[in-house]
Design a protein around this motif. Structure first.
Motif, PDB file in Angstrom:
ATOM      1  N   ALA A  67       0.753  -1.332   0.066  1.00 28.17           N
ATOM      2  CA  ALA A  67       0.064   0.027   0.158  1.00 28.17           C
ATOM      3  C   ALA A  67       0.925   1.153   0.011  1.00 28.17           C
ATOM      4  N   ILE A  68       1.992   1.246   0.805  1.00 30.81           N
ATOM      5  CA  ILE A  68       2.871   2.406   0.897  1.00 30.81           C
ATOM      6  C   ILE A  68       3.530   2.759  -0.388  1.00 30.81           C
ATOM      7  N   LEU A  69       4.132   1.480  -1.052  1.00 33.62           N
ATOM      8  CA  LEU A  69       4.802   1.620  -2.306  1.00 33.62           C
ATOM      9  C   LEU A  69       3.816   1.904  -3.379  1.00 33.62           C
ATOM     10  N   GLY A  70       2.644   1.696  -3.491  1.00 31.90           N
ATOM     11  CA  GLY A  70       1.667   2.041  -4.365  1.00 31.90           C
ATOM     12  C   GLY A  70       1.078   3.636  -4.401  1.00 31.90           C
ATOM     13  N   VAL A  72       3.173   6.058  -2.926  1.00 33.40           N
ATOM     14  CA  VAL A  72       4.152   6.932  -2.963  1.00 33.40           C
ATOM     15  C   VAL A  72       4.430   6.827  -4.494  1.00 33.40           C
ATOM     16  N   ALA A  73       4.222   5.943  -5.177  1.00 28.66           N
ATOM     17  CA  ALA A  73       4.350   5.831  -6.628  1.00 28.66           C
ATOM     18  C   ALA A  73       3.443   6.667  -7.369  1.00 28.66           C
ATOM     19  N   ASP A  74       2.041   6.465  -6.927  1.00 27.13           N
ATOM     20  CA  ASP A  74       1.106   7.330  -7.501  1.00 27.13           C
ATOM     21  C   ASP A  74       0.985   8.777  -7.056  1.00 27.13           C
ATOM     22  N   HIS A  75       1.638   9.140  -5.956  1.00 24.94           N
ATOM     23  CA  HIS A  75       1.785  10.779  -5.515  1.00 24.94           C
ATOM     24  C   HIS A  75       3.021  11.225  -5.726  1.00 24.94           C
ATOM     25  N   ASN A  76       4.135  10.719  -5.484  1.00 23.95           N
ATOM     26  CA  ASN A  76       5.446  11.322  -5.796  1.00 23.95           C
ATOM     27  C   ASN A  76       6.021  10.565  -7.042  1.00 23.95           C
ATOM     28  N   GLY A  77       5.619   9.661  -7.598  1.00 26.21           N
ATOM     29  CA  GLY A  77       6.324   9.247  -8.859  1.00 26.21           C
ATOM     30  C   GLY A  77       7.691   8.602  -8.637  1.00 26.21           C
ATOM     31  N   TRP A  78       7.610   7.919  -7.279  1.00 25.76           N
ATOM     32  CA  TRP A  78       8.957   7.343  -6.680  1.00 25.76           C
ATOM     33  C   TRP A  78       8.767   5.879  -6.465  1.00 25.76           C
ATOM     34  N   HIS A 198       4.240  16.381   5.022  1.00 23.68           N
ATOM     35  CA  HIS A 198       3.161  17.524   4.375  1.00 23.68           C
ATOM     36  C   HIS A 198       3.009  17.000   2.973  1.00 23.68           C
ATOM     37  N   ALA A 199       3.590  16.041   2.463  1.00 22.39           N
ATOM     38  CA  ALA A 199       3.703  15.708   1.106  1.00 22.39           C
ATOM     39  C   ALA A 199       2.273  15.634   0.625  1.00 22.39           C
ATOM     40  N   GLY A 200       1.437  15.066   1.111  1.00 23.66           N
ATOM     41  CA  GLY A 200       0.025  14.848   0.753  1.00 23.66           C
ATOM     42  C   GLY A 200      -0.852  16.136   0.907  1.00 23.66           C
ATOM     43  N   LEU A 201      -0.439  17.293   1.124  1.00 25.07           N
ATOM     44  CA  LEU A 201      -1.101  18.406   1.423  1.00 25.07           C
ATOM     45  C   LEU A 201      -0.645  19.559   0.479  1.00 25.07           C
ATOM     46  N   GLN A 221      21.602   7.395  -2.449  1.00 23.51           N
ATOM     47  CA  GLN A 221      22.348   6.720  -1.610  1.00 23.51           C
ATOM     48  C   GLN A 221      22.969   7.619  -0.278  1.00 23.51           C
ATOM     49  N   ARG A 222      22.720   8.979  -0.278  1.00 23.27           N
ATOM     50  CA  ARG A 222      23.064   9.850   0.613  1.00 23.27           C
ATOM     51  C   ARG A 222      21.929  10.621   1.343  1.00 23.27           C
ATOM     52  N   THR A 223      20.677   9.820   1.100  1.00 27.30           N
ATOM     53  CA  THR A 223      19.470  10.413   1.574  1.00 27.30           C
ATOM     54  C   THR A 223      18.977   9.444   2.691  1.00 27.30           C
ATOM     55  N   ILE A 224      18.087  10.059   3.553  1.00 25.50           N
ATOM     56  CA  ILE A 224      17.020   9.614   4.455  1.00 25.50           C
ATOM     57  C   ILE A 224      15.864  10.261   4.328  1.00 25.50           C
ATOM     58  N   THR A 225      14.591   9.750   4.007  1.00 30.34           N
ATOM     59  CA  THR A 225      13.291  10.525   3.769  1.00 30.34           C
ATOM     60  C   THR A 225      12.371  10.183   4.828  1.00 30.34           C
ATOM     61  N   LEU A 226      11.816  10.962   5.178  1.00 25.57           N
ATOM     62  CA  LEU A 226      10.897  10.587   6.569  1.00 25.57           C
ATOM     63  C   LEU A 226       9.592  11.057   5.971  1.00 25.57           C
ATOM     64  N   MET A 227       8.711  10.009   6.321  1.00 24.43           N
ATOM     65  CA  MET A 227       7.296  10.035   5.711  1.00 24.43           C
ATOM     66  C   MET A 227       6.249   9.641   6.679  1.00 24.43           C
ATOM     67  N   ALA A 228       5.101   9.868   6.648  1.00 20.03           N
ATOM     68  CA  ALA A 228       3.972   9.680   7.529  1.00 20.03           C
ATOM     69  C   ALA A 228       2.617   9.789   6.925  1.00 20.03           C
ATOM     70  N   PRO A 229       1.492   9.217   7.405  1.00 15.11           N
ATOM     71  CA  PRO A 229       0.189   9.630   7.091  1.00 15.11           C
ATOM     72  C   PRO A 229      -0.394  10.654   7.989  1.00 15.11           C
TER      73      PRO A 229
END
Length: 383
Positions: A67-70, A72-78, A198-201, A221-229
């Motif tokens: 669900a998360i992978l789908g 993020v792919a739909d909303h961020n293209g990642w 706040h990516a969904g807002l 490779q040099r990143t940490i990305t923090l996400m949450a609903p």
């Protein structure tokens, strides 16, 4: 839209937001916590989980990763890989872990200000040194001051903390800005930790959030990305978030600092997250439309008030208000005295400003704005 206009009594419900002004006629528009009921799908999922009656230690429910992978792919293209994900009980924990997982005691952590207060506090808690690069206000929009940023980085800087969308100034950074920031981090050999809660807002229909880690595989490779609903679906009290860390060595260091300190996610947090990512999209779209209306009302009202300025809100449900021309010692206390509880800009590294949370009923927002306007009129008459 009717559900967002529904009056939900939050007094005497152990609410951090509303209990601050218990038994006082002050409208709380401060902490980033919306007054709306969470999506029906989340409420149903929680009711089903509670009905089971057993609340032991839990694993991530089947289907959550997909669900998360789908989402993020739909909303961020990642396109994420499952092994990149690290579960966390809260995004603030992720900021603190990022500081501990990069560099060593005495090294520097760089960030852009004004910014969410934990960005300013996390480096010191990890025995790191905070370095700030103030954003530049151009018209009614904040931008990165690249000269200031270059002058701020030091030889011992190891980590850059990015907030995107940016709390409290409401920016959605453009791809060109993110690409330049990525090159900056590569040139100075910095790890970048991005808070994307706040990516969904995103309210500005002409903009789309882009994760900086998705720019290219090498930079990731040099990143940490923090996400949450939690912000998007109004479930911050349930304690669910996650980090996306593509580099195995960095991910291992991050996990290593969690041991014995960071608790597991509870079963209700997992259940709510699964429902949010699987079924929350129709509610989110309706929320965006409601918040756009609130933002339009707020910006028009604030810009009509003498001595106040407000930045354009591209994303979030937070407005950053410049009250430096008000000529009072503390604008937050001034408006509190007028019956409106706002966040103090000093906590974000910018005294003289206030932050207003417009994630509330439209009628409540209009009442708060009316109180602010009246207070300014009285203040002007007395000056």
């Amino acid at each position: 839209m009717i559900e967002f206009d529904t009056v939900i009594e939050r007094r005497n419900t152990d609410s951090v937001k509303w209990d601050r002004y218990r038994d006082r006629d002050i409208l709380p528009l401060w902490v980033a916590d919306m007054d709306f009921a969470s999506p029906p799908a989340i409420i149903r999922a929680l009711q089903e989980r509670v009905a089971h009656g057993v609340f032991g230690y839990g694993n991530a429910p089947r289907g959550l990763l997909d669900a998360i992978l789908g989402y993020v792919a739909d909303h961020n293209g990642w396109m994420l890989r499952p092994d990149w994900i690290v579960w966390l009980p809260g995004l603030v924990a992720g900021l603190n872990l990022a500081c501990r997982a990069t560099g060593g005691p005495g090294d520097a952590v760089l960030t852009l200000t004004p910014v969410y207060p934990p960005f300013l506090g996390a480096p010191g808690l990890a025995a790191r040194r905070l370095v700030v690069a103030p954003l530049r206000l151009v018209g009614d929009r904040y931008t990165i001051d690249w000269d200031v940023l270059e002058a701020s980085v030091t030889r011992d800087t190891r980590l850059f903390l990015l907030c995107n969308p940016h709390n409290p100034v409401g920016r959605v950074y453009e791809v060109e800005e993110l690409e330049r920031l990525a090159r900056f981090c590569e040139r100075h050999d910095l790890i970048l930790c991005a808070d994307e809660i706040h990516a969904g807002l995103v309210l500005d229909a002409s903009r789309r959030h882009r994760s900086i880690a998705d720019l290219d595989a090498e930079f990731a490779q040099r990143t940490i990305t923090l996400m949450a609903p939690s912000k998007t679906f109004n479930i911050p009290g349930l304690g669910f978030s996650f980090a996306v860390i593509p580099d195995p060595a960095l991910r291992a260091r991050f996990r290593g600092h969690m041991k014995g300190i960071v608790p597991d996610i509870n079963v209700l947090g997992f259940a709510a997250a699964l429902a949010a990512y699987r079924e929350g999209e129709p509610w989110r779209r309706a929320l965006i439309e409601y918040l756009r209306r609130n933002a339009e009302t707020l910006i028009a009202s604030i810009r009509a008030m003498p001595t106040l300025g407000v930045a354009t809100v591209e994303a979030t449900y937070l407005a950053w208000i410049d009250a430096r021309n008000l000529a009072v010692e503390n604008p937050q206390r001034f408006f509190e005295g007028a019956g409106v509880g706002l966040s103090d800009g000093a906590d974000f590294g910018a005294p003289g400003f206030v932050r207003l949370n417009f994630g509330c009923r439209h009628a409540l927002l209009e009442e708060a704005l009316g109180r602010m306007h009246q207070a300014l009129s009285v203040h002007a008459a007395q000056s």
